[in-house]
Motif scaffolding. Sequence first.
Motif, PDB file in Angstrom:
ATOM      1  N   ASP A 331       0.830  -1.208   0.000  1.00 47.15           N
ATOM      2  CA  ASP A 331       0.000   0.000   0.000  1.00 47.15           C
ATOM      3  C   ASP A 331       0.867   1.262   0.000  1.00 47.15           C
ATOM      4  OD1 ASP A 331      -2.359  -1.457   0.046  1.00 47.15           O
ATOM      5  OD2 ASP A 331      -2.335  -1.634   2.224  1.00 47.15           O
ATOM      6  N   ILE A 332       1.948   1.243   0.771  1.00 47.87           N
ATOM      7  CA  ILE A 332       2.854   2.399   0.793  1.00 47.87           C
ATOM      8  C   ILE A 332       3.512   2.571  -0.562  1.00 47.87           C
ATOM      9  CG2 ILE A 332       5.000   3.269   1.810  1.00 47.87           C
ATOM     10  CD1 ILE A 332       4.169   1.956   4.423  1.00 47.87           C
ATOM     11  N   ARG A 333       3.934   1.482  -1.163  1.00 49.17           N
ATOM     12  CA  ARG A 333       4.581   1.575  -2.485  1.00 49.17           C
ATOM     13  C   ARG A 333       3.609   2.105  -3.540  1.00 49.17           C
ATOM     14  NH1 ARG A 333       7.808  -4.263  -2.382  1.00 49.17           N
ATOM     15  NH2 ARG A 333       9.799  -3.434  -1.611  1.00 49.17           N
ATOM     16  N   ARG A 334       2.358   1.627  -3.483  1.00 51.19           N
ATOM     17  CA  ARG A 334       1.365   2.087  -4.466  1.00 51.19           C
ATOM     18  C   ARG A 334       1.099   3.583  -4.315  1.00 51.19           C
ATOM     19  NH1 ARG A 334      -2.228  -1.158  -3.184  1.00 51.19           N
ATOM     20  NH2 ARG A 334      -1.941  -2.727  -4.806  1.00 51.19           N
ATOM     21  N   LYS A 335       0.933   4.028  -3.083  1.00 54.21           N
ATOM     22  CA  LYS A 335       0.659   5.445  -2.855  1.00 54.21           C
ATOM     23  C   LYS A 335       1.848   6.302  -3.234  1.00 54.21           C
ATOM     24  CE  LYS A 335      -2.264   6.323   0.287  1.00 54.21           C
ATOM     25  NZ  LYS A 335      -3.039   6.548   1.518  1.00 54.21           N
ATOM     26  N   THR A 336       3.070   5.797  -2.986  1.00 54.63           N
ATOM     27  CA  THR A 336       4.280   6.532  -3.367  1.00 54.63           C
ATOM     28  C   THR A 336       4.368   6.700  -4.884  1.00 54.63           C
ATOM     29  OG1 THR A 336       5.441   5.667  -1.425  1.00 54.63           O
ATOM     30  CG2 THR A 336       6.786   6.546  -3.211  1.00 54.63           C
ATOM     31  N   LEU A 337       4.106   5.626  -5.611  1.00 53.33           N
ATOM     32  CA  LEU A 337       4.166   5.708  -7.076  1.00 53.33           C
ATOM     33  C   LEU A 337       3.090   6.639  -7.620  1.00 53.33           C
ATOM     34  CD1 LEU A 337       4.857   1.968  -7.978  1.00 53.33           C
ATOM     35  CD2 LEU A 337       6.443   3.880  -8.165  1.00 53.33           C
ATOM     36  N   ASP A 338       1.912   6.647  -7.022  1.00 50.08           N
ATOM     37  CA  ASP A 338       0.852   7.550  -7.475  1.00 50.08           C
ATOM     38  C   ASP A 338       1.277   9.012  -7.321  1.00 50.08           C
ATOM     39  OD1 ASP A 338      -0.745   5.429  -8.090  1.00 50.08           O
ATOM     40  OD2 ASP A 338      -1.865   5.458  -6.207  1.00 50.08           O
ATOM     41  N   ILE A 339       1.949   9.320  -6.220  1.00 51.68           N
ATOM     42  CA  ILE A 339       2.417  10.698  -6.013  1.00 51.68           C
ATOM     43  C   ILE A 339       3.505  11.048  -7.000  1.00 51.68           C
ATOM     44  CG2 ILE A 339       3.594  12.222  -4.368  1.00 51.68           C
ATOM     45  CD1 ILE A 339       2.180  10.720  -2.119  1.00 51.68           C
ATOM     46  N   VAL A 340       4.454  10.136  -7.177  1.00 45.87           N
ATOM     47  CA  VAL A 340       5.624  10.416  -8.027  1.00 45.87           C
ATOM     48  C   VAL A 340       5.220  10.609  -9.482  1.00 45.87           C
ATOM     49  CG1 VAL A 340       7.722   9.369  -8.949  1.00 45.87           C
ATOM     50  CG2 VAL A 340       7.292   9.327  -6.494  1.00 45.87           C
ATOM     51  N   LEU A 341       4.276   9.815  -9.969  1.00 44.45           N
ATOM     52  CA  LEU A 341       3.898   9.898 -11.380  1.00 44.45           C
ATOM     53  C   LEU A 341       3.309  11.252 -11.750  1.00 44.45           C
ATOM     54  CD1 LEU A 341       2.384   6.352 -12.052  1.00 44.45           C
ATOM     55  CD2 LEU A 341       4.607   7.251 -12.749  1.00 44.45           C
ATOM     56  N   ASP A 342       2.727  11.947 -10.776  1.00 42.27           N
ATOM     57  CA  ASP A 342       2.181  13.279 -11.041  1.00 42.27           C
ATOM     58  C   ASP A 342       3.229  14.373 -10.939  1.00 42.27           C
ATOM     59  OD1 ASP A 342      -0.343  12.312 -11.497  1.00 42.27           O
ATOM     60  OD2 ASP A 342      -0.994  12.539  -9.414  1.00 42.27           O
ATOM     61  N   LEU A 343       4.440  14.027 -10.517  1.00 32.99           N
ATOM     62  CA  LEU A 343       5.499  15.038 -10.326  1.00 32.99           C
ATOM     63  C   LEU A 343       6.609  14.915 -11.346  1.00 32.99           C
ATOM     64  CD1 LEU A 343       5.843  14.803  -6.424  1.00 32.99           C
ATOM     65  CD2 LEU A 343       4.557  16.495  -7.742  1.00 32.99           C
ATOM     66  N   ILE A 344       6.435  14.034 -12.334  1.00 27.07           N
ATOM     67  CA  ILE A 344       7.508  13.811 -13.311  1.00 27.07           C
ATOM     68  C   ILE A 344       7.549  14.962 -14.309  1.00 27.07           C
ATOM     69  CG2 ILE A 344       8.285  12.303 -15.169  1.00 27.07           C
ATOM     70  CD1 ILE A 344       7.201   9.972 -13.646  1.00 27.07           C
ATOM     71  N   THR A 345       8.756  15.456 -14.556  1.00 28.15           N
ATOM     72  CA  THR A 345       9.001  16.518 -15.530  1.00 28.15           C
ATOM     73  C   THR A 345      10.141  16.078 -16.446  1.00 28.15           C
ATOM     74  OG1 THR A 345      10.614  17.626 -14.094  1.00 28.15           O
ATOM     75  CG2 THR A 345       8.293  18.263 -13.837  1.00 28.15           C
ATOM     76  N   PRO A 346      10.359  16.774 -17.566  1.00 27.61           N
ATOM     77  CA  PRO A 346      11.490  16.401 -18.433  1.00 27.61           C
ATOM     78  C   PRO A 346      12.833  16.423 -17.713  1.00 27.61           C
ATOM     79  CG  PRO A 346       9.993  17.874 -19.590  1.00 27.61           C
ATOM     80  CD  PRO A 346       9.515  17.820 -18.171  1.00 27.61           C
ATOM     81  N   ARG A 347      12.963  17.208 -16.654  1.00 26.84           N
ATOM     82  CA  ARG A 347      14.245  17.287 -15.952  1.00 26.84           C
ATOM     83  C   ARG A 347      14.522  16.065 -15.084  1.00 26.84           C
ATOM     84  NH1 ARG A 347      14.848  23.544 -13.750  1.00 26.84           N
ATOM     85  NH2 ARG A 347      14.825  24.573 -15.804  1.00 26.84           N
ATOM     86  N   ASN A 348      13.482  15.527 -14.457  1.00 31.54           N
ATOM     87  CA  ASN A 348      13.735  14.440 -13.509  1.00 31.54           C
ATOM     88  C   ASN A 348      13.302  13.073 -14.008  1.00 31.54           C
ATOM     89  OD1 ASN A 348      10.899  14.320 -13.202  1.00 31.54           O
ATOM     90  ND2 ASN A 348      10.937  15.725 -11.465  1.00 31.54           N
ATOM     91  N   VAL A 349      12.770  12.981 -15.231  1.00 31.95           N
ATOM     92  CA  VAL A 349      12.240  11.700 -15.686  1.00 31.95           C
ATOM     93  C   VAL A 349      13.340  10.650 -15.790  1.00 31.95           C
ATOM     94  CG1 VAL A 349      12.456  12.334 -18.142  1.00 31.95           C
ATOM     95  CG2 VAL A 349      10.788  10.593 -17.429  1.00 31.95           C
TER      96      VAL A 349
END
Length: 952
Positions: A331-349
Amino acid sequence: MEKSCTLLVHFDKGTPALANEIKEALEGNDVEAKVDALKKAIMLLLNGETIPQLFITIIRYVLPSEDHTVQKLLLLYLEIIEKTDSRGKVLPEMILICQNLRNNLQHPNEYIRGVTLRFLCRLNETEIIEPLIPSILTNLEHRHPFVRRNAVLAIMSVYKLPQGEQLLDSAPEIIEKFLSTEQDPSSKRNAFLMLFNCAQDRAVSYLFTNIDRIIDWGEQLQMVVLDLIRKVCRSNKAEKGKYIKIIISLLNAPSTAVIYECASTLVSLSSAPTAIRAAASTYCQLLLSQSDNNVKLIVLDRLNELKSSNRDIMVEMIMDVLRALSTPNVDIRRKTLDIVLDLITPRNVDEVVMMLKKEVVKTQSGEHEKNGEYRQMLVQAIHSCAIKFPEVASTVVHLLMDFLGDSNVASAMDVVVFVREIIETNPKLRISIITRLLDTFYQIRAARVCSCALWIIGEYCLSLSEVESGIATIKQCLGDLPFYTPTEEGEVQDTPKTTQPKSSTAVSVSSRRPAVLADGTYATQSAALETAMSPPTLVQGSLTSIGNLRSLILSGDFFLGAVVACTLTKLVLRLEEVQTSKVEVNRAVIQALLIMVSMLQLGQSSILPHPIDNDSYDRIVLCIRLLCNTGDDVRRIWLQSCRQCFVKMLADKQHRETEEIKAKAQITNAQPDDLIDFYHLKSRKGMSQLELEDEVQDDLKRATGEFTKDGDDANKLNRILQLTGFSDPVYAEAYVTVHHYDIVLDVTVINRTKETLQNLCLELATMGDLKLVERPKNYTLAPESSKQIKANIKVSSTETGVIFGNIVYETSSNVLERTVIVLNDIHIDIMDYISPASCTDAAFRTMWAEFEWENKVAVNTVLQDEREFLNHIIKSTNMKCLTPPSALEGDCGFLAANLYAKSVFGEDALVNVSIEKQADGKLSGYIRIRSKTQGIALSLGDKITLKQKGGA
């Protein structure tokens, strides 16, 4: 009318004690018997008994006792007994306990003093408390901190009484002086809490006087300081800059609870980038340092809230958030990935994808049992990154293709869907993906994955070498033909080389069972459900091992056989375009025809438990006809139209995602007449950089309408319910707030008379699975005044409930007569606490299988013909058939139909009938009933009566 209670004790009503037995035990000299008798008396009082005859006995025989347990129980007894008469006057016998309380407050033992002071905190009778005030003040100077901290709480409770300021007018000064000299952390916390509640200005003054020593205060006192800051800043927003400095200094406190509260307070009070960045950094530190999974989930929720309002700042923290993937909890991993996927930019991808690739490699080790589920989440995350930023696809696609043969079918399916989309959206990777897919195709063991991989091979093998390699790979995985050979004894035997092993490979068994569509209706499907099986133990790549396609087809999966036939047809048609030698083309056509005929022969044989289904049979026969007689129109349909449909599907998907992003990005703007401040014209004198940033951000939010976005007055007006009439002496209306399983009633009561209303009480009761958490208190309403009363209600199931009640009060002119006003009922509908949400088809299928919300009615009948039975149901229940029943062939099979009916509530209901005809000719199955309008199972009265001749 029920009273408020400050004590709750479990009581077994099976064997209630008798008052005479309790009285005899109290009059004796046995201390243990007295303790037991006092406990029984307290339990009886808590459950509604009065037992007035025990009071004098307790005063005579229990009051003089020196035993600490007896004294503690005596105070609990005095706490719950009725101390006033019907007019609110203190009973005369209560004066008898005042001297005992005074003696306890002067007792040499600190425990007796402490528990007595705690008892006084729960007393509301001024006549009892007033003679004890000097003794309470004396205890502020006691040597033991347990006594001092309870003395402070007693003073606070006395001061908060209706006449408290007259009884103890100098209490704030006394406590402020006490606070300046006290060393015990708990006593200081209680003293500061008293100033916070009763003299806020003195608390603020003390806070700024000792601002340099706040970091050294105890955890409890620091938490009260944060409560004070929140309260002050809400009432006076202009001064929040200096308080934010205190909060930021407390971020270095040793207590994690204080740090978390500091971060939450910063986010709620300030919009300055510096403050938000400090809060986000604090959350990330807590996420990594705390071992409790519940704490991690709460912190992730806070980070998710920050992401929606301060995305630019959260982008900087993306790698810190990703470190939470080291936690084994899914559950922690799923929630972490959900947050990260919305924060991806060309600089950090690139950094994010590199981290995800490392995590995918780690899942190859079998240390954790949920590695397959975690790998599926990682594949979906990488898929999302590659779609948003196609340039990273080349770095991950080949790594993920190693997992096409994963034992976790869902994970392998996500990989092949990802490959299918990437090969279309990244033409440069087509050759390398096809080469890699052909090399690893033999490793695939799941039928659904094989089907998708075969489609990719048929559509994207374009050159001569690719087409020839594709045909050769399929032939190798199918093995030698024919699939079986009949023996002389009439039995059927596979060749030794291709004997089917007793492995538990993931296969898809052909079936005639009806499938459940997205709207809940049934349809006939030709391929059955895929069964999860363990991977084979054969050495991968061994030419002597059975091919994956051969194994699946011999298990009866003719849907996959039809896909193989279609793929071979496409490859042969494309070979005719790229191969100049007619001899090679004819050889390929003959080999493809031989394979298809062999599959038909296997499907019509008796060696398998289920014969080939009609759909797969027709599909393979169509492929045979096409290869025997091809034309330009057929060639264009098979080689171009399929791929064009796939491209259109991808375009529609991207369009929907773009529209969703645009809808989320829309924010409300400020109204034309709203005030806009120009911060460049403001005075910066005495303002720190943080205060200046906060002012700027507040102005920006005000200009863009963020401050008013949540306070939608129109929606609030729609949820206000009128409880009484306009002509009633007391007008009441309620604002209903529903949050998940909590319902809050904010009731406004207005006294429309010229008299004072005494003991006004809002009495509520519930019907259904609703539970009132606490009873509202009694109030006194002055003429033409109003009062806000809140009531909390818990919801325990998804059923409609009703809240009803009345308002009871007494008038000053006639105290003995109580007036009752009946309130309108409040209906709580299920849709009030169910929030709409969306999910993928795969997730819907999973939830549909997990939650058995349908009502099933078992079928047991003597009828032999399934169509006759279905017609009998329709006639006997006056239902209408929505879809024609599916046809049945052979001795065994299934029949499915969708019927329309009215439930006993007059509500539309959808009835799904599924009937199985057994080999012996008998019928068995079930009938599913569900609401057609709301999609929710009906819980009561869901019956279908089947009437037969001679009885029901």
